[in-house]
Design a protein around this motif. Structure first.
Motif, PDB file in Angstrom:
ATOM      1  N   VAL A 107       0.850  -1.197   0.000  1.00  0.00           N
ATOM      2  CA  VAL A 107       0.000   0.000   0.000  1.00  0.00           C
ATOM      3  C   VAL A 107       0.884   1.244   0.000  1.00  0.00           C
ATOM      4  O   VAL A 107       0.638   2.199  -0.737  1.00  0.00           O
ATOM      5  CB  VAL A 107      -0.953   0.003   1.215  1.00  0.00           C
ATOM      6  N   SER A 108       1.936   1.225   0.797  1.00  0.00           N
ATOM      7  CA  SER A 108       2.826   2.389   0.885  1.00  0.00           C
ATOM      8  C   SER A 108       3.461   2.729  -0.464  1.00  0.00           C
ATOM      9  O   SER A 108       3.702   3.906  -0.750  1.00  0.00           O
ATOM     10  CB  SER A 108       3.908   2.153   1.941  1.00  0.00           C
ATOM     11  N   ASP A 109       3.710   1.730  -1.291  1.00  0.00           N
ATOM     12  CA  ASP A 109       4.280   1.995  -2.626  1.00  0.00           C
ATOM     13  C   ASP A 109       3.313   2.821  -3.478  1.00  0.00           C
ATOM     14  O   ASP A 109       3.709   3.787  -4.134  1.00  0.00           O
ATOM     15  CB  ASP A 109       4.596   0.690  -3.362  1.00  0.00           C
ATOM     16  N   ILE A 110       2.039   2.428  -3.465  1.00  0.00           N
ATOM     17  CA  ILE A 110       1.010   3.145  -4.232  1.00  0.00           C
ATOM     18  C   ILE A 110       0.877   4.575  -3.710  1.00  0.00           C
ATOM     19  O   ILE A 110       0.853   5.545  -4.481  1.00  0.00           O
ATOM     20  CB  ILE A 110      -0.356   2.418  -4.145  1.00  0.00           C
ATOM     21  N   LEU A 111       0.794   4.721  -2.385  1.00  0.00           N
ATOM     22  CA  LEU A 111       0.640   6.044  -1.787  1.00  0.00           C
ATOM     23  C   LEU A 111       1.839   6.938  -2.079  1.00  0.00           C
ATOM     24  O   LEU A 111       1.671   8.116  -2.411  1.00  0.00           O
ATOM     25  CB  LEU A 111       0.430   5.919  -0.277  1.00  0.00           C
ATOM     26  N   THR A 112       3.027   6.393  -1.972  1.00  0.00           N
ATOM     27  CA  THR A 112       4.233   7.189  -2.212  1.00  0.00           C
ATOM     28  C   THR A 112       4.264   7.696  -3.650  1.00  0.00           C
ATOM     29  O   THR A 112       4.509   8.881  -3.897  1.00  0.00           O
ATOM     30  CB  THR A 112       5.496   6.369  -1.892  1.00  0.00           C
ATOM     31  N   ARG A 113       4.006   6.818  -4.597  1.00  0.00           N
ATOM     32  CA  ARG A 113       4.023   7.241  -6.010  1.00  0.00           C
ATOM     33  C   ARG A 113       2.942   8.284  -6.289  1.00  0.00           C
ATOM     34  O   ARG A 113       3.197   9.282  -6.968  1.00  0.00           O
ATOM     35  CB  ARG A 113       3.840   6.035  -6.922  1.00  0.00           C
ATOM     36  N   HIS A 114       1.745   8.049  -5.764  1.00  0.00           N
ATOM     37  CA  HIS A 114       0.637   8.955  -6.075  1.00  0.00           C
ATOM     38  C   HIS A 114       0.824  10.322  -5.405  1.00  0.00           C
ATOM     39  O   HIS A 114       0.623  11.365  -6.043  1.00  0.00           O
ATOM     40  CB  HIS A 114      -0.687   8.316  -5.673  1.00  0.00           C
ATOM     41  N   ASP A 135      11.187  25.553 -15.016  1.00  0.00           N
ATOM     42  CA  ASP A 135      10.040  24.760 -14.582  1.00  0.00           C
ATOM     43  C   ASP A 135      10.513  23.548 -13.780  1.00  0.00           C
ATOM     44  O   ASP A 135      11.565  22.989 -14.040  1.00  0.00           O
ATOM     45  CB  ASP A 135       9.170  24.335 -15.762  1.00  0.00           C
ATOM     46  N   PRO A 136       9.719  23.172 -12.772  1.00  0.00           N
ATOM     47  CA  PRO A 136      10.124  22.050 -11.912  1.00  0.00           C
ATOM     48  C   PRO A 136      10.168  20.741 -12.687  1.00  0.00           C
ATOM     49  O   PRO A 136       9.348  20.505 -13.565  1.00  0.00           O
ATOM     50  CB  PRO A 136       9.042  22.009 -10.838  1.00  0.00           C
ATOM     51  N   LYS A 137      11.121  19.924 -12.359  1.00  0.00           N
ATOM     52  CA  LYS A 137      11.253  18.595 -12.966  1.00  0.00           C
ATOM     53  C   LYS A 137      10.714  17.565 -11.986  1.00  0.00           C
ATOM     54  O   LYS A 137      10.881  17.700 -10.778  1.00  0.00           O
ATOM     55  CB  LYS A 137      12.719  18.269 -13.284  1.00  0.00           C
ATOM     56  N   TYR A 138      10.087  16.531 -12.534  1.00  0.00           N
ATOM     57  CA  TYR A 138       9.542  15.485 -11.670  1.00  0.00           C
ATOM     58  C   TYR A 138      10.667  14.631 -11.100  1.00  0.00           C
ATOM     59  O   TYR A 138      11.478  14.086 -11.839  1.00  0.00           O
ATOM     60  CB  TYR A 138       8.560  14.593 -12.414  1.00  0.00           C
ATOM     61  N   VAL A 139      10.715  14.569  -9.791  1.00  0.00           N
ATOM     62  CA  VAL A 139      11.647  13.697  -9.079  1.00  0.00           C
ATOM     63  C   VAL A 139      10.814  12.953  -8.041  1.00  0.00           C
ATOM     64  O   VAL A 139      10.202  13.580  -7.178  1.00  0.00           O
ATOM     65  CB  VAL A 139      12.757  14.510  -8.376  1.00  0.00           C
ATOM     66  N   PRO A 140      10.752  11.622  -8.143  1.00  0.00           N
ATOM     67  CA  PRO A 140       9.965  10.867  -7.159  1.00  0.00           C
ATOM     68  C   PRO A 140      10.444  11.168  -5.737  1.00  0.00           C
ATOM     69  O   PRO A 140      11.646  11.271  -5.484  1.00  0.00           O
ATOM     70  CB  PRO A 140      10.226   9.404  -7.526  1.00  0.00           C
ATOM     71  N   MET A 141       9.485  11.340  -4.851  1.00  0.00           N
ATOM     72  CA  MET A 141       9.808  11.654  -3.462  1.00  0.00           C
ATOM     73  C   MET A 141       9.747  10.387  -2.619  1.00  0.00           C
ATOM     74  O   MET A 141       8.960   9.494  -2.887  1.00  0.00           O
ATOM     75  CB  MET A 141       8.790  12.676  -2.917  1.00  0.00           C
ATOM     76  N   SER A 142      10.547  10.359  -1.576  1.00  0.00           N
ATOM     77  CA  SER A 142      10.476   9.268  -0.601  1.00  0.00           C
ATOM     78  C   SER A 142       9.324   9.558   0.359  1.00  0.00           C
ATOM     79  O   SER A 142       8.818  10.689   0.424  1.00  0.00           O
ATOM     80  CB  SER A 142      11.783   9.180   0.177  1.00  0.00           C
ATOM     81  N   ALA A 143       8.940   8.559   1.125  1.00  0.00           N
ATOM     82  CA  ALA A 143       7.865   8.752   2.108  1.00  0.00           C
ATOM     83  C   ALA A 143       8.242   9.843   3.112  1.00  0.00           C
ATOM     84  O   ALA A 143       7.409  10.687   3.467  1.00  0.00           O
ATOM     85  CB  ALA A 143       7.557   7.437   2.815  1.00  0.00           C
ATOM     86  N   ASP A 144       9.493   9.853   3.565  1.00  0.00           N
ATOM     87  CA  ASP A 144       9.925  10.879   4.524  1.00  0.00           C
ATOM     88  C   ASP A 144       9.874  12.265   3.902  1.00  0.00           C
ATOM     89  O   ASP A 144       9.458  13.224   4.552  1.00  0.00           O
ATOM     90  CB  ASP A 144      11.341  10.580   5.023  1.00  0.00           C
ATOM     91  N   ARG A 145      10.294  12.378   2.657  1.00  0.00           N
ATOM     92  CA  ARG A 145      10.258  13.680   1.975  1.00  0.00           C
ATOM     93  C   ARG A 145       8.819  14.141   1.768  1.00  0.00           C
ATOM     94  O   ARG A 145       8.521  15.323   1.883  1.00  0.00           O
ATOM     95  CB  ARG A 145      11.005  13.597   0.638  1.00  0.00           C
ATOM     96  N   ILE A 146       7.907  13.210   1.476  1.00  0.00           N
ATOM     97  CA  ILE A 146       6.489  13.554   1.326  1.00  0.00           C
ATOM     98  C   ILE A 146       5.944  14.105   2.636  1.00  0.00           C
ATOM     99  O   ILE A 146       5.248  15.131   2.653  1.00  0.00           O
ATOM    100  CB  ILE A 146       5.680  12.328   0.858  1.00  0.00           C
ATOM    101  N   ARG A 147       6.247  13.430   3.739  1.00  0.00           N
ATOM    102  CA  ARG A 147       5.782  13.908   5.059  1.00  0.00           C
ATOM    103  C   ARG A 147       6.302  15.324   5.336  1.00  0.00           C
ATOM    104  O   ARG A 147       5.559  16.188   5.803  1.00  0.00           O
ATOM    105  CB  ARG A 147       6.243  12.946   6.155  1.00  0.00           C
ATOM    106  N   GLU A 148       7.564  15.523   5.059  1.00  0.00           N
ATOM    107  CA  GLU A 148       8.188  16.826   5.281  1.00  0.00           C
ATOM    108  C   GLU A 148       7.547  17.893   4.385  1.00  0.00           C
ATOM    109  O   GLU A 148       7.218  18.984   4.842  1.00  0.00           O
ATOM    110  CB  GLU A 148       9.690  16.701   4.979  1.00  0.00           C
ATOM    111  N   TRP A 149       7.367  17.575   3.099  1.00  0.00           N
ATOM    112  CA  TRP A 149       6.770  18.528   2.157  1.00  0.00           C
ATOM    113  C   TRP A 149       5.361  18.897   2.592  1.00  0.00           C
ATOM    114  O   TRP A 149       4.975  20.063   2.560  1.00  0.00           O
ATOM    115  CB  TRP A 149       6.754  17.928   0.746  1.00  0.00           C
TER     116      TRP A 149
END
Length: 169
Positions: A107-114, A135-149
């Motif tokens: 589940v965490s994989d799906i949530l992280t990507r989305h 313009d911003p470039k897409y860089v996949p974020m880690s779960a920790d980076r998502i929480r921080e963002w």
């Protein structure tokens, strides 16, 4: 049309009841209906609760499938719940019924990507509103980076409102 529907409150109650059904696929259908009703202007608190509940569903495939459409409600509580569930390490069943089949993973994989894509889309919308840099470039974020963002940007988060890609009609 949904607001003028004479059975509108009964429809809300039916969807909310389906969200408590024993069958995982029925709960997922309820969440999809609740999301659609909210997108088209319904504002019953029970509909929001149905969507939020589906994000933490006992069936990991239901939770993952719900996470793909739940942000369409444009409700920060949904993003809060998705960020909270980033640590959901339950494995997905690759033999689940078709609407909730994702193959291998968690589940965490799906949530992280989305969430990574949602937050990137927000950054692009902000850039389009006032393009100061490249313009911003897409860089996949880690779960920790998502929480921080999310912690840093929750208050200003606008579901791409600075430069919306589409709107409900």
């Amino acid at each position: 049309l949904l607001r003028r529907e004479p059975l509108s409150e009964e429809l809300d109650r039916a969807v909310i009841a389906l969200g408590r059904d024993e069958a995982p696929l029925v709960r997922l259908i309820a969440a999809k209906l609740a999301t659609s009703f909210i997108v088209f202007g319904r504002d019953a608190e029970g509909l929001h609760a149905t969507v939020l509940g589906c994000l933490t569903d006992p069936d990991p495939n239901v939770a993952a499938a719900c996470a793909l459409e739940a942000p369409n409600t444009l409700d920060k509580r949904v993003i809060d719940r998705m960020v909270m569930c980033l640590s959901d390490g339950r494995g997905l069943d690759p033999r689940a019924p078709r609407p909730m089949r994702f193959g291998e993973g968690r589940v965490s994989d799906i949530l992280t990507r989305h969430l990574s894509w949602i937050f990137y889309s927000e950054q692009v919308a902000r850039w389009r509103a006032s393009p100061a840099e490249a313009d911003p470039k897409y860089v996949p974020m880690s779960a920790d980076r998502i929480r921080e963002w999310w912690k840093e940007n929750r208050e200003a988060f606008g579901f791409e409102t600075p430069a919306p890609q589409w709107r409900c009609v």
